[in-house]
Scaffold this active site. Structure first.
Site, PDB file in Angstrom:
ATOM      1  N   LYS A  35       0.813  -1.227   0.000  1.00 59.69           N
ATOM      2  CA  LYS A  35       0.000   0.000   0.000  1.00 59.69           C
ATOM      3  C   LYS A  35       0.839   1.267   0.000  1.00 59.69           C
ATOM      4  O   LYS A  35       0.454   2.259  -0.599  1.00 59.69           O
ATOM      5  CB  LYS A  35      -0.971  -0.006   1.180  1.00 59.69           C
ATOM      6  N   ARG A 128      -7.556  -0.486  16.901  1.00 57.19           N
ATOM      7  CA  ARG A 128      -7.943  -0.184  15.537  1.00 57.19           C
ATOM      8  C   ARG A 128      -8.938  -1.290  15.176  1.00 57.19           C
ATOM      9  O   ARG A 128      -9.921  -1.430  15.882  1.00 57.19           O
ATOM     10  CB  ARG A 128      -6.714  -0.074  14.599  1.00 57.19           C
TER      11      ARG A 128
HETATM   12  C1  PLP Z   1      -0.367  -1.386   6.717  1.00 54.99           C
HETATM   13  C2  PLP Z   1      -0.712  -2.682   7.316  1.00 54.99           C
HETATM   14  C3  PLP Z   1       0.296  -3.645   7.514  1.00 54.99           C
HETATM   15  C4  PLP Z   1       1.762  -3.382   7.212  1.00 54.99           C
HETATM   16  O1  PLP Z   1       2.321  -2.540   8.170  1.00 54.99           O
HETATM   17  P1  PLP Z   1       3.896  -2.209   8.181  1.00 54.99           P
HETATM   18  O2  PLP Z   1       4.118  -1.526   9.476  1.00 54.99           O
HETATM   19  O3  PLP Z   1       4.164  -1.344   7.006  1.00 54.99           O
HETATM   20  O4  PLP Z   1       4.607  -3.514   8.102  1.00 54.99           O
HETATM   21  C5  PLP Z   1      -0.087  -4.870   8.029  1.00 54.99           C
HETATM   22  N1  PLP Z   1      -1.372  -5.136   8.345  1.00 54.99           N
HETATM   23  C6  PLP Z   1      -2.361  -4.239   8.186  1.00 54.99           C
HETATM   24  C7  PLP Z   1      -3.751  -4.605   8.564  1.00 54.99           C
HETATM   25  C8  PLP Z   1      -2.054  -2.981   7.665  1.00 54.99           C
HETATM   26  O5  PLP Z   1      -3.044  -2.087   7.509  1.00 54.99           O
END
Ligand code: PLP
Length: 352
Positions: A35, A128
């Site tokens: 993302k 969250r």
């Molecule tokens: C963005 C996201 C990740 C990845 O997080 P990083 O800190 O970039 O490794 C993993 N799981 C979810 C649900 C996310 O939204």
């Protein structure tokens, strides 16, 4: 054309391989999270080639670009009810916490004669996404009754919002919830997903519960950093993404503005330190594309002073006569600056 973001596929592949091998020793596989770079397919492919098992992203628009990539597509953000048909069409797996939405996914999957796999998210304190622990039984039972939905596993997200650090307690709790579901329903969960780049230190210090078999990694692969403590990962590249901006003005000027000081373009009252005359450079990039606090010049003699929407001002005094107007300055980016740079349409993306 500048400004531009130069993205090195080989470094992404090597970062993924380093982490995938480390994780594999604990029987953990990786979803590569795309993302932050808007799902650029060539980068996703490099990470898959490096050993990631699947690609995970939060936006369906990004999956639309990834048709040619041959691996499972995992929707990270809880689906909007208004997008369930597209979720079924574009993704193999989605993370979920709302039973009504899962019912809609079931219907949409039925219409398309597909099976859709769901990872049920559990909130273990970060506040969250995720169902409450007390709702696990009821939710799993409801999912089991759905014809076109398969319970792929369970997962947790930590650190992103509440800053809660993963440890043997909260991930141990996830592990025991997984074991309980498997016992009660006589099933095997394919995925027990223990979080994001903030969970990596548990592999290094040997505290990862053995039941955890998946991590979803974005920042660690992209920037070579774990996110619980902000440590760099030994052996990983921190410069897979390099930002380049062009100098459009370079002059000796005062370090203090002259005249009555009001507010800047963003309504803040600026503070200045008088350092006498300095060699000031303006680069053609600004807050519309990055946040200057998130950039680190590769040339350590350069100091970023600040930025308005389209101009970034730097102190080049220590560089002597190394730079001229028309030349390029390079930067590493933190996660926030990466997000902005990748989404800015003014920053050209160059994949090498
Ligand atoms: C963005 C996201 C990740 C990845 O997080 P990083 O800190 O970039 O490794 C993993 N799981 C979810 C649900 C996310 O939204």
């Amino acid at each position: 054309m500048y400004p531009r973001l130069v993205i090195d596929r080989q470094k992404i592949k090597e970062n993924t391989a380093l982490l995938a091998e480390k994780a594999a020793r604990m029987h953990i596989d990786l979803y590569t999270v795309s993302k932050v770079y808007c799902g650029i397919p060539a980068i996703v492919q490099a990470s898959i080639d490096g050993g990631a098992k699947a690609v995970a992203d939060s936006r369906l628009e990004n999956f639309e670009k990834m048709g040619a990539i041959n691996c499972d597509k995992v929707l990270l953000r809880l689906p909007m009810q208004s997008e369930v048909d597209r979720v079924i069409a574009l993704c193999d797996i989605s993370l979920n916490s709302e039973i009504e939405t899962i019912k809609m996914l079931n219907q949409a999957a039925g219409k398309m004669s597909k099976k859709h796999r769901v990872i049920l998210m559990i909130d273990l304190g970060d506040l969250r996404e995720g169902i409450l622990k007390s709702d696990v039984d009821e939710t799993v039972k409801a999912i089991m009754g759905m014809e076109h939905i398969v319970l792929e596993g369970i997962g947790v997200n930590l650190t992103c919002y509440g800053g809660v650090i993963p440890g043997p307690e909260n991930l141990g709790e996830l592990a025991s919830i997984a074991e309980k579901i498997e016992r009660e329903y006589g099933i095997a969960l394919n995925v027990v997903s223990g979080g994001n780049s903030s969970s990596l230190s548990l592999i290094d210090n040997g505290k990862m519960p053995t039941k955890i078999n998946n991590l979803r990694l974005g920042e660690a692969i992209v920037l070579g950093r774990e996110t619980a403590y902000g440590n760099t990962i030994i052996g990983a590249h921190e410069d897979a993404f390099v930002l380049e901006a062009e100098i459009i003005e370079l002059k000796m000027k005062d370090s203090m503005p002259t005249g009555e000081i009001g507010v800047d373009a963003f309504g803040n009252k600026p503070n200045f330190v008088d350092k006498g005359k300095m060699l000031r450079a303006i680069a053609a990039i600004g807050r519309q594309d990055i946040n200057p606090e998130g950039l680190t010049p590769l040339d350590e003699r350069i100091e970023i002073i600040g930025a308005s929407s389209d101009h970034m001002i730097m102190d080049l005094t220590k560089t002597g006569s190394s730079y001229q107007v028309g030349q390029i300055v390079q930067f590493r980016l933190d996660y926030g600056a990466m997000l902005k740079a990748c989404t800015s349409e003014y920053i050209h993306k160059i994949i090498i």
